[in-house]
Design a protein around this motif. Structure first.
Motif: not given
Length: 153
Positions: A3-4, A65-66, A89-93
């Motif tokens: 997915p990443s 994800w929401s 940002w998605l990666e960091r979170k």
């Protein structure tokens, strides 16, 4: 493809097509070479834009994800180059961590029809890819018939 990596690849492609579209607009309006650069770059960007939105929904559902985050991910494609910092940002979170969910788990969400449908789709990557490609082409074709934003000419 995880997915990443799917999300990252399409997010970067979306940013690249923004660059093509901006260069094409400079050629059309600044250098006045005609409509052809925007026609070509707009076609490419439009297709990748729709692909990015579909990928954001697919990956977002897989990663649980929401709805707001999925909508936010899709919305980043509207602003040039925003998909890249959003991806970082998605990666960091940690929002892109994990494989495709092909099996049900003990998670309560796995009992919903959306999650069982998602598992069915990711367990059949070729069929899902072909189906999503056909859907994107159908939406894209409909948009081409409707014409560009702001009308023709």
């Amino acid at each position: 493809m995880s997915p990443s990596s799917l999300y990252r690849t399409i997010a970067r492609a979306e940013a690249v097509t923004w660059t093509l579209l901006i260069v094409a607009m400079i050629l059309k309006y600044g250098i006045k070479v005609g409509d052809w650069p925007v026609s070509i770059a707009g076609f490419i960007h439009g297709f990748v834009f729709l692909t990015y939105i579909v990928a954001a929904i697919l990956v977002g559902m897989n990663q649980r994800w929401s709805k707001v985050l999925i909508l936010g991910a899709a919305a980043t494609s509207v602003i040039p180059f925003l998909t890249i910092p959003f991806d970082k940002w998605l990666e960091r979170k940690g929002k892109l961590v994990g494989p495709w969910r092909k099996e049900a788990s003990d998670h309560p969400a796995d009992q919903r029809w959306t999650d069982s449908t998602m598992r069915w789709l990711v367990a059949r990557p070729m069929l899902t890819s072909i189906t999503l490609f056909v859907v994107i082409v159908a939406v894209f074709s409909t948009m081409l018939v409707m014409g560009p934003p702001g009308g023709r000419g």
